[in-house]
Design a protein around this motif. Structure first.
Motif, PDB file in Angstrom:
ATOM      1  N   LEU A  26      35.851  44.582  -8.653  1.00 30.84           N
ATOM      2  CA  LEU A  26      35.116  43.712  -9.576  1.00 30.84           C
ATOM      3  C   LEU A  26      33.631  44.057  -9.537  1.00 30.84           C
ATOM      4  O   LEU A  26      32.959  44.106 -10.567  1.00 30.84           O
ATOM      5  N   TYR A  27      33.140  44.308  -8.344  1.00 30.35           N
ATOM      6  CA  TYR A  27      31.727  44.694  -8.194  1.00 30.35           C
ATOM      7  C   TYR A  27      31.447  45.970  -8.985  1.00 30.35           C
ATOM      8  O   TYR A  27      30.465  46.060  -9.728  1.00 30.35           O
ATOM      9  N   ALA A  28      32.350  46.932  -8.850  1.00 30.66           N
ATOM     10  CA  ALA A  28      32.189  48.211  -9.552  1.00 30.66           C
ATOM     11  C   ALA A  28      32.222  48.022 -11.066  1.00 30.66           C
ATOM     12  O   ALA A  28      31.624  48.792 -11.816  1.00 30.66           O
ATOM     13  N   LEU A  29      32.928  46.980 -11.516  1.00 28.41           N
ATOM     14  CA  LEU A  29      32.986  46.699 -12.958  1.00 28.41           C
ATOM     15  C   LEU A  29      31.763  45.913 -13.442  1.00 28.41           C
ATOM     16  O   LEU A  29      31.655  45.609 -14.627  1.00 28.41           O
ATOM     17  N   GLY A  30      30.875  45.568 -12.516  1.00 28.40           N
ATOM     18  CA  GLY A  30      29.648  44.873 -12.921  1.00 28.40           C
ATOM     19  C   GLY A  30      29.589  43.409 -12.539  1.00 28.40           C
ATOM     20  O   GLY A  30      28.594  42.744 -12.818  1.00 28.40           O
ATOM     21  N   TYR A  31      30.638  42.879 -11.919  1.00 26.64           N
ATOM     22  CA  TYR A  31      30.632  41.473 -11.508  1.00 26.64           C
ATOM     23  C   TYR A  31      30.008  41.356 -10.121  1.00 26.64           C
ATOM     24  O   TYR A  31      30.711  41.288  -9.121  1.00 26.64           O
ATOM     25  N   HIS A  32      28.683  41.353 -10.089  1.00 26.26           N
ATOM     26  CA  HIS A  32      27.987  41.379  -8.806  1.00 26.26           C
ATOM     27  C   HIS A  32      27.880  39.994  -8.168  1.00 26.26           C
ATOM     28  O   HIS A  32      27.411  39.860  -7.052  1.00 26.26           O
ATOM     29  N   ASN A  33      28.293  38.982  -8.894  1.00 32.90           N
ATOM     30  CA  ASN A  33      28.174  37.620  -8.381  1.00 32.90           C
ATOM     31  C   ASN A  33      29.473  37.085  -7.759  1.00 32.90           C
ATOM     32  O   ASN A  33      29.564  35.914  -7.449  1.00 32.90           O
ATOM     33  N   VAL A  34      30.442  37.955  -7.569  1.00 32.95           N
ATOM     34  CA  VAL A  34      31.692  37.522  -6.927  1.00 32.95           C
ATOM     35  C   VAL A  34      31.505  37.536  -5.418  1.00 32.95           C
ATOM     36  O   VAL A  34      31.203  38.572  -4.828  1.00 32.95           O
TER      37      VAL A  34
ATOM     38  N   ASP B  51      26.695  27.748 -14.578  1.00 27.81           N
ATOM     39  CA  ASP B  51      27.402  26.742 -15.382  1.00 27.81           C
ATOM     40  C   ASP B  51      28.852  27.125 -15.674  1.00 27.81           C
ATOM     41  O   ASP B  51      29.253  28.284 -15.614  1.00 27.81           O
ATOM     42  N   ARG B  52      29.611  26.086 -15.975  1.00 22.67           N
ATOM     43  CA  ARG B  52      31.053  26.192 -16.113  1.00 22.67           C
ATOM     44  C   ARG B  52      31.480  27.125 -17.253  1.00 22.67           C
ATOM     45  O   ARG B  52      32.418  27.911 -17.114  1.00 22.67           O
ATOM     46  N   ALA B  53      30.775  27.054 -18.358  1.00 23.18           N
ATOM     47  CA  ALA B  53      31.130  27.871 -19.518  1.00 23.18           C
ATOM     48  C   ALA B  53      31.025  29.362 -19.179  1.00 23.18           C
ATOM     49  O   ALA B  53      31.898  30.165 -19.516  1.00 23.18           O
ATOM     50  N   GLU B  54      29.949  29.705 -18.481  1.00 29.53           N
ATOM     51  CA  GLU B  54      29.741  31.092 -18.090  1.00 29.53           C
ATOM     52  C   GLU B  54      30.822  31.529 -17.084  1.00 29.53           C
ATOM     53  O   GLU B  54      31.343  32.640 -17.171  1.00 29.53           O
ATOM     54  N   ALA B  55      31.149  30.649 -16.133  1.00 25.37           N
ATOM     55  CA  ALA B  55      32.184  30.965 -15.147  1.00 25.37           C
ATOM     56  C   ALA B  55      33.516  31.212 -15.860  1.00 25.37           C
ATOM     57  O   ALA B  55      34.228  32.184 -15.553  1.00 25.37           O
ATOM     58  N   GLU B  56      33.830  30.359 -16.808  1.00 30.04           N
ATOM     59  CA  GLU B  56      35.089  30.477 -17.542  1.00 30.04           C
ATOM     60  C   GLU B  56      35.166  31.811 -18.287  1.00 30.04           C
ATOM     61  O   GLU B  56      36.190  32.492 -18.247  1.00 30.04           O
ATOM     62  N   LYS B  57      34.067  32.160 -18.921  1.00 27.52           N
ATOM     63  CA  LYS B  57      34.019  33.409 -19.676  1.00 27.52           C
ATOM     64  C   LYS B  57      34.245  34.598 -18.720  1.00 27.52           C
ATOM     65  O   LYS B  57      35.026  35.507 -18.994  1.00 27.52           O
ATOM     66  N   GLN B  58      33.559  34.566 -17.579  1.00 27.50           N
ATOM     67  CA  GLN B  58      33.681  35.671 -16.621  1.00 27.50           C
ATOM     68  C   GLN B  58      35.097  35.803 -16.079  1.00 27.50           C
ATOM     69  O   GLN B  58      35.619  36.909 -15.960  1.00 27.50           O
ATOM     70  N   VAL B  59      35.711  34.671 -15.735  1.00 25.12           N
ATOM     71  CA  VAL B  59      37.045  34.737 -15.142  1.00 25.12           C
ATOM     72  C   VAL B  59      38.046  35.299 -16.153  1.00 25.12           C
ATOM     73  O   VAL B  59      38.868  36.168 -15.842  1.00 25.12           O
ATOM     74  N   ARG B  60      37.943  34.825 -17.396  1.00 21.97           N
ATOM     75  CA  ARG B  60      38.834  35.320 -18.444  1.00 21.97           C
ATOM     76  C   ARG B  60      38.675  36.839 -18.607  1.00 21.97           C
ATOM     77  O   ARG B  60      39.648  37.586 -18.704  1.00 21.97           O
ATOM     78  N   ASP B  61      37.439  37.257 -18.574  1.00 21.68           N
ATOM     79  CA  ASP B  61      37.076  38.656 -18.694  1.00 21.68           C
ATOM     80  C   ASP B  61      37.667  39.501 -17.553  1.00 21.68           C
ATOM     81  O   ASP B  61      38.248  40.557 -17.778  1.00 21.68           O
ATOM     82  N   MET B  62      37.513  39.000 -16.331  1.00 23.54           N
ATOM     83  CA  MET B  62      38.044  39.705 -15.152  1.00 23.54           C
ATOM     84  C   MET B  62      39.557  39.834 -15.230  1.00 23.54           C
ATOM     85  O   MET B  62      40.120  40.867 -14.877  1.00 23.54           O
ATOM     86  N   CYS B  63      40.199  38.752 -15.662  1.00 21.68           N
ATOM     87  CA  CYS B  63      41.657  38.777 -15.767  1.00 21.68           C
ATOM     88  C   CYS B  63      42.086  39.830 -16.772  1.00 21.68           C
ATOM     89  O   CYS B  63      42.992  40.626 -16.516  1.00 21.68           O
TER      90      CYS B  63
END
Lengths: 82, 82
Positions: A26-34, B51-63
């Motif tokens: 995930l970090y490598a994909l740009g998600y540095h806040n995980v 914020d929750r909206a941003e978290a939701e967007k990120q999680v969907r994206d990661m999945c």
């Protein structure tokens, strides 16, 4: 009939190499806040049983005997009547 | 900070050999009333996000990008502020 949703997680004290690899990916994909990723199992068991108390007893029993390794894993479950 | 609990399951139309083996093992242990077992993944992701909206967007994206194979798997998730 009941449906048991069982969530199995590694105990906090146990290293999770699979989760660690996913975090790095995930970090490598740009998600540095995980901060952390932990990976467990999600099991859905359909049980032909009449009452909730009996279903609960059976599911706990199955987890202890087969589905969960109590040395390294924890579990929780919920029962839904279907 | 948010914690995402992600539940990944095989699509209904996809065979689940692992679940089938577990069902047979439960049968052999005497649980003759188990109709079906499906096995999926349960992932817990800790996210440093405001914020929750941003978290939701990120999680969907990661999945969609890494955590889930959309050809054979479905997912749902819930977000808890921690």
């Amino acid at each position: 009939m009941f449906q048991a949703k069982i969530y199995v997680t590694l105990r906090k004290s146990v290293l999770d190499p699979q989760g660690s690899v996913v975090r790095k990916s995930l970090y490598a994909l740009g998600y540095h806040n995980v901060q952390e990723v932990r990976i467990g199992r999600y099991m859905v068991v359909d049980l032909e049983v009449a009452d909730r108390a009996e279903a609960e007893k059976q599911v706990r029993d199955m987890c202890d005997k087969l589905l969960v390794n109590p040395v390294i894993e924890d579990y929780t479950f919920e029962l839904v009547e279907v």
